[in-house]
Motif scaffolding. Structure first.
Motif, PDB file in Angstrom:
ATOM      1  N   LYS A 219     -78.566  30.132  51.156  1.00  0.00           N
ATOM      2  CA  LYS A 219     -79.874  30.557  50.686  1.00  0.00           C
ATOM      3  C   LYS A 219     -80.562  31.363  51.799  1.00  0.00           C
ATOM      4  O   LYS A 219     -80.415  31.046  52.982  1.00  0.00           O
ATOM      5  N   PRO A 220     -81.319  32.390  51.471  1.00  0.00           N
ATOM      6  CA  PRO A 220     -82.036  33.145  52.500  1.00  0.00           C
ATOM      7  C   PRO A 220     -83.011  32.247  53.246  1.00  0.00           C
ATOM      8  O   PRO A 220     -83.716  31.438  52.626  1.00  0.00           O
ATOM      9  N   PRO A 221     -83.083  32.354  54.584  1.00  0.00           N
ATOM     10  CA  PRO A 221     -84.032  31.519  55.331  1.00  0.00           C
ATOM     11  C   PRO A 221     -85.475  31.703  54.883  1.00  0.00           C
ATOM     12  O   PRO A 221     -86.278  30.770  54.975  1.00  0.00           O
ATOM     13  N   LEU A 222     -85.815  32.908  54.383  1.00  0.00           N
ATOM     14  CA  LEU A 222     -87.191  33.183  53.948  1.00  0.00           C
ATOM     15  C   LEU A 222     -87.294  33.275  52.432  1.00  0.00           C
ATOM     16  O   LEU A 222     -88.176  33.954  51.895  1.00  0.00           O
TER      17      LEU A 222
ATOM     18  N   GLU B 236     -88.318  41.150  58.809  1.00  0.00           N
ATOM     19  CA  GLU B 236     -87.106  40.505  58.345  1.00  0.00           C
ATOM     20  C   GLU B 236     -86.778  41.068  56.962  1.00  0.00           C
ATOM     21  O   GLU B 236     -87.639  41.098  56.072  1.00  0.00           O
ATOM     22  N   LEU B 237     -85.563  41.521  56.799  1.00  0.00           N
ATOM     23  CA  LEU B 237     -85.098  42.103  55.541  1.00  0.00           C
ATOM     24  C   LEU B 237     -83.859  41.363  55.085  1.00  0.00           C
ATOM     25  O   LEU B 237     -83.044  40.936  55.917  1.00  0.00           O
ATOM     26  N   TRP B 238     -83.678  41.214  53.780  1.00  0.00           N
ATOM     27  CA  TRP B 238     -82.481  40.543  53.290  1.00  0.00           C
ATOM     28  C   TRP B 238     -82.212  40.932  51.843  1.00  0.00           C
ATOM     29  O   TRP B 238     -83.082  41.449  51.142  1.00  0.00           O
ATOM     30  N   GLY B 239     -80.981  40.670  51.414  1.00  0.00           N
ATOM     31  CA  GLY B 239     -80.580  40.882  50.039  1.00  0.00           C
ATOM     32  C   GLY B 239     -80.185  39.575  49.393  1.00  0.00           C
ATOM     33  O   GLY B 239     -79.692  38.660  50.056  1.00  0.00           O
ATOM     34  N   GLU B 240     -80.400  39.492  48.079  1.00  0.00           N
ATOM     35  CA  GLU B 240     -80.014  38.317  47.307  1.00  0.00           C
ATOM     36  C   GLU B 240     -79.240  38.768  46.073  1.00  0.00           C
ATOM     37  O   GLU B 240     -79.555  39.801  45.478  1.00  0.00           O
ATOM     38  N   ASP B 241     -78.242  37.978  45.692  1.00  0.00           N
ATOM     39  CA  ASP B 241     -77.557  38.273  44.435  1.00  0.00           C
ATOM     40  C   ASP B 241     -78.357  37.685  43.271  1.00  0.00           C
ATOM     41  O   ASP B 241     -79.461  37.148  43.458  1.00  0.00           O
ATOM     42  N   HIS B 242     -77.801  37.784  42.061  1.00  0.00           N
ATOM     43  CA  HIS B 242     -78.547  37.360  40.874  1.00  0.00           C
ATOM     44  C   HIS B 242     -78.805  35.864  40.836  1.00  0.00           C
ATOM     45  O   HIS B 242     -79.670  35.388  40.084  1.00  0.00           O
ATOM     46  N   GLU B 243     -78.068  35.110  41.659  1.00  0.00           N
ATOM     47  CA  GLU B 243     -78.268  33.662  41.720  1.00  0.00           C
ATOM     48  C   GLU B 243     -79.150  33.254  42.898  1.00  0.00           C
ATOM     49  O   GLU B 243     -79.380  32.059  43.108  1.00  0.00           O
ATOM     50  N   GLY B 244     -79.637  34.236  43.643  1.00  0.00           N
ATOM     51  CA  GLY B 244     -80.504  33.932  44.778  1.00  0.00           C
ATOM     52  C   GLY B 244     -79.782  33.652  46.074  1.00  0.00           C
ATOM     53  O   GLY B 244     -80.415  33.246  47.063  1.00  0.00           O
ATOM     54  N   TRP B 245     -78.460  33.876  46.128  1.00  0.00           N
ATOM     55  CA  TRP B 245     -77.714  33.646  47.360  1.00  0.00           C
ATOM     56  C   TRP B 245     -77.868  34.832  48.311  1.00  0.00           C
ATOM     57  O   TRP B 245     -77.955  35.985  47.876  1.00  0.00           O
ATOM     58  N   LEU B 246     -77.871  34.554  49.586  1.00  0.00           N
ATOM     59  CA  LEU B 246     -78.018  35.579  50.617  1.00  0.00           C
ATOM     60  C   LEU B 246     -76.769  36.456  50.660  1.00  0.00           C
ATOM     61  O   LEU B 246     -75.649  35.951  50.722  1.00  0.00           O
ATOM     62  N   THR B 247     -76.971  37.782  50.643  1.00  0.00           N
ATOM     63  CA  THR B 247     -75.834  38.716  50.690  1.00  0.00           C
ATOM     64  C   THR B 247     -75.816  39.547  51.967  1.00  0.00           C
ATOM     65  O   THR B 247     -74.747  39.883  52.473  1.00  0.00           O
ATOM     66  N   ILE B 248     -76.981  39.899  52.482  1.00  0.00           N
ATOM     67  CA  ILE B 248     -77.091  40.690  53.704  1.00  0.00           C
ATOM     68  C   ILE B 248     -78.398  40.315  54.384  1.00  0.00           C
ATOM     69  O   ILE B 248     -79.390  40.015  53.710  1.00  0.00           O
ATOM     70  N   GLN B 249     -78.383  40.299  55.703  1.00  0.00           N
ATOM     71  CA  GLN B 249     -79.551  39.864  56.465  1.00  0.00           C
ATOM     72  C   GLN B 249     -79.773  40.861  57.596  1.00  0.00           C
ATOM     73  O   GLN B 249     -78.817  41.293  58.254  1.00  0.00           O
ATOM     74  N   ALA B 250     -81.028  41.224  57.847  1.00  0.00           N
ATOM     75  CA  ALA B 250     -81.314  42.239  58.857  1.00  0.00           C
ATOM     76  C   ALA B 250     -82.660  41.979  59.520  1.00  0.00           C
ATOM     77  O   ALA B 250     -83.554  41.350  58.936  1.00  0.00           O
ATOM     78  N   THR B 251     -82.793  42.501  60.735  1.00  0.00           N
ATOM     79  CA  THR B 251     -84.047  42.441  61.479  1.00  0.00           C
ATOM     80  C   THR B 251     -84.364  43.830  62.006  1.00  0.00           C
ATOM     81  O   THR B 251     -83.491  44.517  62.535  1.00  0.00           O
ATOM     82  N   VAL B 252     -85.615  44.235  61.857  1.00  0.00           N
ATOM     83  CA  VAL B 252     -86.091  45.535  62.330  1.00  0.00           C
ATOM     84  C   VAL B 252     -87.160  45.302  63.392  1.00  0.00           C
ATOM     85  O   VAL B 252     -88.047  44.468  63.216  1.00  0.00           O
ATOM     86  N   GLN B 253     -87.058  46.057  64.484  1.00  0.00           N
ATOM     87  CA  GLN B 253     -88.153  46.125  65.471  1.00  0.00           C
ATOM     88  C   GLN B 253     -88.754  47.512  65.347  1.00  0.00           C
ATOM     89  O   GLN B 253     -88.029  48.504  65.312  1.00  0.00           O
TER      90      GLN B 253
END
Length: 300
Positions: free
Chosen positions: A174-177, A278-295
């Motif tokens: 699950k996405p941390p956020l 903080e940026l992230w992607g979720e699939d149709h079930e809400g699972w984390l697919t990609i996670q990113a951080t921007v400064q």
């Protein structure tokens, strides 16, 4: 050396592959306007037509320095055959696992510039885990325009063993956020979107357009959305909500394949001071697919 897709990487093979560490090559390319206009359309944006001097959006440098292997030099997965700049890894499945990028904000890449990219293989590491054999190749890319260094990228490429029929899938996360996003957008990854991005990046990897190959040979249940496209959509989300934001650095990690069988979503949440996103992607079930951080910093 020819590909041997199902070979095991023993100590001798590992030592041979590690001789690629330190290998370097330099290429030049012109930052032309046409690819920018094409990606603008692909991402369903309404930006003004790019002209000489237009600043390249972050991550859109992936439209340039494309591999131009001859058709006779293409491997069974659609990638160029191995053993050139990248080592001849005998594991059949290849994935762009993530990148870390740092921009020189005082020296952006611009349309009309001639740019050099120097690529160096930083490391070749072999690991064996619950999912089988893995080999990680880290490549550094340095981009230089007429004013000097503009961008440095560290790219992680992972090679994996062939999919085993009936093998359990890795546990999803699950996405941390989750549920805390300030911005969200749903994306429908139809085959046209995947084809257009493959064409723009001259990416022949068959998992993105050959459904039969993706399912039968690599064990997916549909076409795979490109990792770089997902990363680009994350920064595009930031660009839509904070067009004044200037990105200093961006790091992303692919966590779980995103398939074309369902709509997915991208999300963002800024920190209290607004300088970290903080940026992230979720699939149709809400699972984390990609996670990113921007400064980032902001233009005054």
């Amino acid at each position: 050396m020819t590909d041997t897709p199902h070979a095991t990487i023993d100590a001798a093979m590992q030592a041979h592959l590690q001789t690629w560490q330190g290998k370097s090559e330099t290429h030049s390319d012109l930052i032309a306007a046409a690819p920018l206009a094409a990606l603008t359309a692909t991402l369903d944006r309404s930006d003004a037509a790019p002209v000489v001097g237009t600043e390249l959006p972050h991550l859109w440098h992936w439209l340039y320095f494309l591999p131009h292997a001859r058709q006779s030099e293409i491997g069974p997965d659609g990638h160029p055959q191995r053993g050139g700049f990248l080592p001849p890894v005998p594991l059949p499945r290849r994935m762009w696992a993530g990148s870390r990028l740092r921009w020189n904000t005082a020296n952006p890449l611009l349309v009309g510039q001639d740019v050099q990219r120097t690529s160096t293989i930083q490391s070749v590491k072999h690991k064996a885990g619950r999912s089988g054999e893995l080999l990680f190749v880290q490549v550094e890319h340095r981009y230089t325009n007429p004013k000097g260094e503009a961008l440095v990228e560290e790219q992680d490429i992972v090679y994996r063993a062939a999919a085993e029929p009936g093998a359990p899938a890795p546990m999803p996360q699950k996405p941390p956020l989750a549920g805390q996003a300030a911005w969200s957008r749903s994306v429908t990854p139809d085959p046209v979107l995947l084809f257009r991005y493959s064409a723009l990046t001259f990416n022949g990897h068959r998992i993105h357009y050959d459904r039969d190959y993706a399912i039968r040979e690599e064990g997916y249940t549909g076409l795979v959305v490109h990792g770089p496209l997902l990363a680009t959509l994350l920064l595009d989300l930031l660009r839509r909500h904070r067009p004044d934001a200037q990105v200093d650095s961006f790091a992303f990690k692919a966590v779980r394949p995103t398939l074309d069988t369902h709509t997915f979503s991208v999300h963002g949440k800024p920190s209290e001071d607004g300088k970290t996103i903080e940026l992230w992607g979720e699939d149709h079930e809400g699972w984390l697919t990609i996670q990113a951080t921007v400064q980032l910093t902001y233009n005054d």
